[in-house]
Design a protein around this motif. Structure first.
Motif, short mmCIF file in Angstrom:
data_model
loop_
_atom_site.label_atom_id
_atom_site.label_comp_id
_atom_site.label_asym_id
_atom_site.label_seq_id
_atom_site.Cartn_x
_atom_site.Cartn_y
_atom_site.Cartn_z
N LEU A 1 0.82 -1.22 0.00
CA LEU A 1 0.00 0.00 0.00
C LEU A 1 0.85 1.27 0.00
N LYS A 2 2.03 1.21 0.60
CA LYS A 2 2.88 2.40 0.70
C LYS A 2 3.23 2.98 -0.66
N LYS A 3 3.19 2.16 -1.71
CA LYS A 3 3.47 2.64 -3.06
C LYS A 3 2.41 3.64 -3.53
N PHE A 4 1.22 3.57 -2.91
CA PHE A 4 0.10 4.39 -3.38
C PHE A 4 -0.21 5.56 -2.46
N LEU A 5 0.67 5.83 -1.47
CA LEU A 5 0.47 6.99 -0.60
C LEU A 5 0.41 8.27 -1.43
N TYR A 6 -0.55 9.12 -1.11
CA TYR A 6 -0.75 10.42 -1.75
C TYR A 6 -1.18 10.30 -3.21
N LYS A 7 -1.67 9.14 -3.60
CA LYS A 7 -2.20 8.93 -4.95
C LYS A 7 -3.69 8.61 -4.86
N THR A 8 -4.40 8.78 -5.96
CA THR A 8 -5.82 8.48 -6.00
C THR A 8 -6.03 6.98 -6.16
N VAL A 9 -6.86 6.43 -5.28
CA VAL A 9 -7.20 5.01 -5.32
C VAL A 9 -8.70 4.85 -5.08
N THR A 10 -9.21 3.70 -5.48
CA THR A 10 -10.58 3.29 -5.14
C THR A 10 -10.47 2.05 -4.29
N ILE A 11 -11.09 2.09 -3.11
CA ILE A 11 -11.04 0.95 -2.19
C ILE A 11 -12.42 0.32 -2.15
N HIS A 12 -12.47 -0.98 -2.47
CA HIS A 12 -13.71 -1.75 -2.38
C HIS A 12 -13.70 -2.47 -1.03
N THR A 13 -14.79 -2.33 -0.29
CA THR A 13 -14.86 -2.95 1.03
C THR A 13 -15.94 -4.03 1.06
N VAL A 14 -15.83 -4.91 2.05
CA VAL A 14 -16.84 -5.94 2.27
C VAL A 14 -17.51 -5.67 3.61
N GLY A 15 -18.78 -6.06 3.71
CA GLY A 15 -19.51 -5.86 4.95
C GLY A 15 -20.41 -7.03 5.22
N CYS A 16 -21.35 -6.83 6.10
CA CYS A 16 -22.32 -7.87 6.45
C CYS A 16 -23.33 -8.07 5.32
N ASN A 17 -23.83 -9.28 5.18
CA ASN A 17 -24.89 -9.60 4.21
C ASN A 17 -24.50 -9.23 2.78
N ASP A 18 -23.27 -9.45 2.42
CA ASP A 18 -22.78 -9.18 1.06
C ASP A 18 -22.89 -7.72 0.65
N ASN A 19 -22.97 -6.80 1.60
CA ASN A 19 -22.97 -5.38 1.28
C ASN A 19 -21.53 -4.93 1.06
N SER A 20 -21.35 -4.10 0.06
CA SER A 20 -20.02 -3.54 -0.18
C SER A 20 -20.15 -2.06 -0.48
N VAL A 21 -19.11 -1.32 -0.14
CA VAL A 21 -19.07 0.12 -0.38
C VAL A 21 -17.74 0.44 -1.04
N ASP A 22 -17.76 1.33 -2.00
CA ASP A 22 -16.54 1.77 -2.67
C ASP A 22 -16.22 3.20 -2.24
N PHE A 23 -14.95 3.46 -1.98
CA PHE A 23 -14.48 4.80 -1.62
C PHE A 23 -13.39 5.19 -2.60
#
Length: 103
Positions: free
Chosen positions: A14-36
């Motif tokens: 992850l340190k390679k991407f510090l201060y760069k634009t990224v999209t993070i896909h997350t996992v949650g309960c009941n197959d819910n996911s959120v993208d940031f």
């Protein structure tokens, strides 16, 4: 021990991407996911910090109505108004994927 090693490898990658634009896909309960999507600002042991939107500082005469005045002063210069930004702290254990953009 294996989990710790994998976590360290992931954090080091992850340190390679510090201060760069990224999209993070997350996992949650009941197959819910959120993208940031935002700028990767910090990598901690258990979570990462992503800046989603930057705050804005403007002089009083330039500001729209949705700005907040935190500098109420009695001097001659007009106070500055701030529009707050937003930050997301995302647990590393909830990250499913990270999309980074070519540099």
């Amino acid at each position: 021990m294996v989990i710790n090693m994998v976590g360290n490898i992931f954090s080091d990658n992850l340190k390679k991407f510090l201060y760069k634009t990224v999209t993070i896909h997350t996992v949650g309960c009941n197959d819910n996911s959120v993208d940031f999507t935002g700028t990767l600002a910090a990598i901690h042991e258990d979570y990462v910090t992503l800046i989603l939107t930057l705050g804005v500082v403007r002089k009083h005469d330039e500001s729209p109505k949705n700005m907040i005045n935190f500098n109420r002063t009695y001097n001659n210069s007009p106070p500055c108004l701030y529009k707050p930004g937003s930050i997301a702290d995302i647990p590393i254990s909830k990250i499913a994927a990270i999309v980074h953009y070519p540099v």
